[in-house]
Motif scaffolding. Structure first.
Motif, mmCIF file in Angstrom:
data_model
loop_
_atom_site.group_PDB
_atom_site.id
_atom_site.type_symbol
_atom_site.label_atom_id
_atom_site.label_comp_id
_atom_site.label_asym_id
_atom_site.label_seq_id
_atom_site.Cartn_x
_atom_site.Cartn_y
_atom_site.Cartn_z
ATOM 1 N N UNK A 189 0.843 -1.196 0.000
ATOM 2 C CA UNK A 189 0.000 0.000 0.000
ATOM 3 C C UNK A 189 0.876 1.242 0.000
ATOM 4 N N UNK A 190 0.565 2.138 -0.888
ATOM 5 C CA UNK A 190 1.259 3.431 -0.874
ATOM 6 C C UNK A 190 0.289 4.450 -0.294
ATOM 7 N N UNK A 191 0.664 5.051 0.816
ATOM 8 C CA UNK A 191 -0.226 5.997 1.480
ATOM 9 C C UNK A 191 0.376 7.393 1.441
ATOM 10 N N UNK A 192 -0.397 8.326 0.953
ATOM 11 C CA UNK A 192 0.071 9.711 0.909
ATOM 12 C C UNK A 192 -0.759 10.542 1.876
ATOM 13 N N UNK A 193 -0.070 11.228 2.755
ATOM 14 C CA UNK A 193 -0.769 12.075 3.725
ATOM 15 C C UNK A 193 -0.986 13.460 3.141
ATOM 16 N N UNK A 211 -5.097 -7.374 8.767
ATOM 17 C CA UNK A 211 -4.046 -8.271 8.312
ATOM 18 C C UNK A 211 -2.794 -8.141 9.152
ATOM 19 N N UNK A 212 -1.712 -8.724 8.649
ATOM 20 C CA UNK A 212 -0.454 -8.690 9.381
ATOM 21 C C UNK A 212 0.556 -7.864 8.605
ATOM 22 N N UNK A 213 1.147 -6.907 9.264
ATOM 23 C CA UNK A 213 2.108 -6.049 8.579
ATOM 24 C C UNK A 213 3.456 -6.751 8.488
ATOM 25 N N UNK A 263 -6.450 -11.647 4.495
ATOM 26 C CA UNK A 263 -7.431 -12.499 3.815
ATOM 27 C C UNK A 263 -8.585 -11.653 3.317
ATOM 28 N N UNK A 264 -8.553 -10.389 3.631
ATOM 29 C CA UNK A 264 -9.657 -9.500 3.263
ATOM 30 C C UNK A 264 -9.503 -8.943 1.855
ATOM 31 N N UNK A 265 -10.598 -8.437 1.375
ATOM 32 C CA UNK A 265 -10.655 -7.817 0.068
ATOM 33 C C UNK A 265 -9.879 -6.500 0.072
ATOM 34 N N UNK A 266 -9.112 -6.278 -0.980
ATOM 35 C CA UNK A 266 -8.330 -5.041 -1.122
ATOM 36 C C UNK A 266 -9.174 -3.782 -0.925
ATOM 37 N N UNK A 267 -10.325 -3.829 -1.625
ATOM 38 C CA UNK A 267 -11.150 -2.614 -1.651
ATOM 39 C C UNK A 267 -11.657 -2.235 -0.260
ATOM 40 N N UNK A 268 -12.011 -3.279 0.525
ATOM 41 C CA UNK A 268 -12.491 -3.008 1.886
ATOM 42 C C UNK A 268 -11.410 -2.275 2.674
ATOM 43 N N UNK A 271 -1.764 -2.551 -4.225
ATOM 44 C CA UNK A 271 -1.540 -3.515 -5.302
ATOM 45 C C UNK A 271 -1.028 -4.813 -4.699
ATOM 46 N N UNK A 272 -1.382 -5.901 -5.365
ATOM 47 C CA UNK A 272 -0.984 -7.209 -4.851
ATOM 48 C C UNK A 272 0.485 -7.457 -5.187
ATOM 49 N N UNK A 273 1.207 -7.949 -4.224
ATOM 50 C CA UNK A 273 2.615 -8.258 -4.450
ATOM 51 C C UNK A 273 2.746 -9.758 -4.650
#
Lengths: 689, 118
Positions: free
Chosen positions: A180-184, A206-208, A234-239, A256-258
């Motif tokens: 995940x790319x997060x921009x503040x 999930x687990x980081x 195990x969760x959906x990306x969008x959620x 994005x999935x790695x």
């Protein structure tokens, strides 16, 4: 709420904090190790900072920020408190005090040298520690050998073998690994805290596995606005994306999935990071100079102001007002006794008592005063909403927000003013098209103003709407059976305007849902008169309408003239009195069936109080042919009242006639107790005219 | 419309937040001037949202937050912090604060956070 009101509260509360800071600093000066005082100072400085920055007073915010840092350093034993620091802190407090005082003025107090002084102290105490932290991080960076993986959003992430193992395990267990790319937001201030909120949210799903920059760097805020998180879930990306976006101050989230297919041969990370180099701090020599700067702390303590505000229940103030009233009655009684028994010795004492009761009356009255803004501030929104719902364009102009009025009166006039404004919006201002047709600007104007007259407050509601036609008003009054044709014919245009205040009269042809039903102008008039005020209307067709409310400053105590009619004493409020004249019976002429005199070219209607009050005529008085006339005025309308004798000027306390029996008595505004213990009725001029 | 409790030792800050909230249609059901008071008031009023200052006398914001979260694990608490309070805010997030705002804040910021949390 208006800025000025914020400012007042800000100043009052700042003064309290400054007082607190001064007290604590004085104690600290005696005993440098007093942790409690250090904590109090830290908190006060912190609170002040928050308040000042909210108000946008940057100088105060900056200074208190440095002070807070300094106190924090002292608390953590990084900075050793000494006399020079205390002197600087005193100087800070004085500067902040003057900043708070002169908050409105443009010229800024120079705080740069103070800031520099504080800064250098803080850096002297804290710089060594920081350097150590940073060098630790440099070591950490080079610890692992790393593998680079390409993610969907073109970011090269270097994974250690251990991390690759974690990714593989996750994939085998049917979990997806997501980068995940997060921009503040650029404006985000506590970036590290914000990032930990994001991490917390993600770990709920999930687990980081890894963050870039590292967790430590996120902690130390060693990043700009962007950071990356790799996690298994195990969760959906969008959620997850949705959940993360719910956090505030997040500008953008890309997921994005790695997959390990993207794996590329590992390369040693060769980015050199210059910003992690230990900073070389130039040690300031300012501390030396400061020793001389503040010598007289003892003088300061005596100069400290103690401005504090206390909230008082309005009932208390009412009580105080009542007590002041009783005090005045007693004062008058003593005055009377003194003159009755001719006791000269009491003259001086009485003069003092007079002055003191006057002062206390003024003080109590002042303490009950509240600025008009208290009720005015809600009107712009109301007018905006109303005009919008009716498709009108209206500009509301408010004047005299700072004018102060007795709290009790202020509370009571809110509803009448709402009604008047609604009338203006509803029946006054026309639709834009109609205004254009009559050559007016599309935007209608309503002016609401308050101004202080001699002993009263004048509130005006004026609009440039369609105005009122006196003939139409006459017509309506007759149609509704409120008046006979001959009655309305005799009325001047001005009088006809006042027909709108007649109960049962509603000028609106169609009833809208805001005004024109139930409570009408008669309710407004009744309320204002109940408060001892009066209402007046001026209107010119097509040009607009102006309604004036005249209100007393306070309702409890009034200046008055005592007059004798037959053997009774009556009170005439001084605000109504123009002057007294003496006339001869023969001066009275009859015009259109009503008695009047000609005074300085003005026709003045005459009211014989004997007749109105139904008292027997005093024949003695009648004989000498001289008549005493008190000329009273009410909203520009003058009338002469014939009385038997004038006793003098006196302040009286109004006791309202609000019990069931006397409630509807017309002609009297109340009663009062005179110095001799007798009760006198207060004439209600508005019902006499 | 949310029922909100504002906890701040500065009456001024309470007034600022209250104004913003009431102007935007929310109801401020309680104001507390320190942590202790907020912990006392929370269970009887059960506000939908709590604005909690970090630095306060008698009971700090984080401690009050902890007590409130103990009473109601669903409690929605927004911390009111300042620059330089990163670690306290993080502590608060660990305890369970829903979000935080940083002084000085404007109406937009406050409302953004409120809308996200409620």
């Amino acid at each position: 709420m208006e800025m000025s009101e914020y400012k007042q509260v800000f100043q009052a509360e700042s003064d309290e904090h400054l007082q607190q800071l001064n007290d604590s600093l004085l104690k600290l000066e005696q005993y440098h190790e007093d942790l409690e005082q250090i904590n109090i100072m830290f908190r006060s400085a912190h609170t002040l900072k928050g308040m000042a920055s909210t108000m946008g007073f940057s100088s105060i915010a900056e200074l208190t920020h440095e002070m807070e840092n300094l106190m924090d350093g002292i608390r953590n034993k990084q900075i050793k408190l000494d006399d020079s620091i205390i002197d600087i802190l005193f100087e800070c407090l004085d500067t902040i005090e003057s900043l708070v005082e002169t908050i409105d003025s443009e010229d800024d107090v120079d705080i740069s040298h103070l800031k520099n002084n504080l800064n250098s102290i803080i850096e002297n105490g804290g710089s060594g520690q920081e350097t150590q932290n940073e060098s630790e991080q440099v070591e950490k960076e080079t610890e692992d050998e790393e593998t680079t993986i390409k993610t969907g959003f073109e970011l090269n992430i270097d994974f250690s073998d251990e991390e690759i193992q974690q990714i593989q395990d996750a994939n085998q267990n049917g979990l997806s690994v997501i980068g995940a790319k997060i921009t503040l937001d650029d404006s985000c201030m506590l970036k590290s805290a914000r990032s930990s909120l994001v991490l917390k949210k993600i770990s709920e799903y999930g687990t980081i596995i890894k963050t870039i920059p590292s967790m430590d760097d996120l902690d130390e805020e060693n990043f700009e606005t962007e950071f990356n998180v790799v996690f298994s879930t195990e969760n959906n990306q969008d959620t997850i994306k949705e959940e993360v976006q719910k956090i505030s101050e997040i500008q953008n989230v890309t997921l994005s999935v790695i997959s390990l297919e993207n794996k590329e041969p590992s390369e040693p990370s060769c980015e050199t990071d210059n910003k992690n180099e230990p900073k070389t701090e130039t040690q300031s020599s300012n501390t030396q100079e400061q020793t001389q700067s503040g010598q007289d702390t003892s003088k300061r303590s005596s100069e400290m102001k103690n401005v504090q505000s206390v909230r008082i229940d309005i009932d208390r103030l009412d009580n105080m007002m009542n007590l002041v009233g009783e005090l005045i009655i007693n004062k008058i009684r003593i005055n009377q006794l003194t003159s009755d028994y001719d006791i000269k010795d009491l003259d001086d004492t009485l003069a003092d008592l007079d002055r003191l009761t006057n002062d206390i009356q003024t003080e109590v009255m002042e303490s009950r005063m509240v600025p008009m803004d208290h009720i005015f501030s809600r009107f712009p929104r109301m007018v905006r909403d109303l005009s919008k719902s009716e498709g009108k364009k209206i500009d509301l102009n408010i004047e005299g927000k700072d004018i102060e009025l007795d709290r009790t009166i202020l509370d009571e006039i809110g509803d009448p003013l709402v009604h008047l404004l609604r009338n203006s919006v509803d029946h006054g201002i026309e639709e834009p098209e109609k205004r254009r047709e009559t050559g007016k600007s599309e935007t209608g104007h309503i002016r609401l103003s308050a101004s202080r007259q001699r002993n009263s407050i004048l509130i005006e509601v004026e609009d440039d709407g369609k105005g009122m036609n006196p003939d139409k008003l006459r017509e309506t009054a007759v149609k509704k059976g409120l008046m006979s044709q001959s009655e309305v014919d005799r009325m001047s245009n001005e009088e006809a305007m006042n027909l709108i205040f007649t109960p049962g009269f509603s000028g609106a042809e169609k009833v809208t849902d805001v005004s024109g039903r139930g409570v009408g102008m008669d309710a407004v008039k009744a309320k204002i008169e109940e408060l001892g005020g009066s209402v007046k209307t001026e209107s010119v067709e097509v040009e607009g309408t102006k309604i004036q409310l005249q209100l007393p400053l306070t309702i409890a105590i009034i200046q008055s003239i005592l007059a004798k009619v037959s053997d009774e004493t009556y009170v005439i409020p001084l605000t109504n009195v123009v002057r007294n004249v003496s006339i001869k019976e023969s001066d009275i002429k009859t015009i259109k069936g009503e008695e009047a005199i000609l005074l300085r070219g003005e026709v003045l209607p005459i009211v014989r109080l004997h007749d109105v009050l139904n008292t027997s005529k005093n024949n003695q008085q009648q004989d000498n042919d001289e008549l005493i006339v008190v000329i009273v005025e009410r909203m520009g309308k003058k009338v002469g009242l014939i009385v038997d004798d004038l006793i003098g000027k006196q302040e009286v306390m109004i006791k309202t006639l609000d019990n069931k029996l006397l409630k509807n008595t017309k002609g009297f505004a109340g009663a009062t107790i005179l110095g001799n213990g007798n009760v006198a009725l207060i004439l209600d001029i508005s019902t006499l005219i | 419309m949310a029922k909100v409790m504002i906890v701040d030792d500065a009456a001024f800050m309470r007034m600022v937040i209250k104004d913003i909230l009431t102007k935007n249609g929310h109801e401020v059901v309680a104001e507390a001037s320190d942590g202790t008071e907020s912990v006392e008031k929370y269970p009887e009023l059960k506000p939908d949202l709590v604005f909690m200052d970090v630095v306060m006398p008698t009971m700090e914001g984080t401690e009050a937050l902890k007590k409130i979260m103990d009473m109601d694990s669903e409690a929605k608490v927004i911390m009111c912090s300042s620059i330089g309070q990163q670690s306290v805010v993080k502590e608060a997030i660990d305890i369970g604060a829903q979000d935080f705002i940083v002084k000085p804040f404007d109406a937009d910021k406050v409302m953004e956070v409120v809308n996200r949390v409620v």
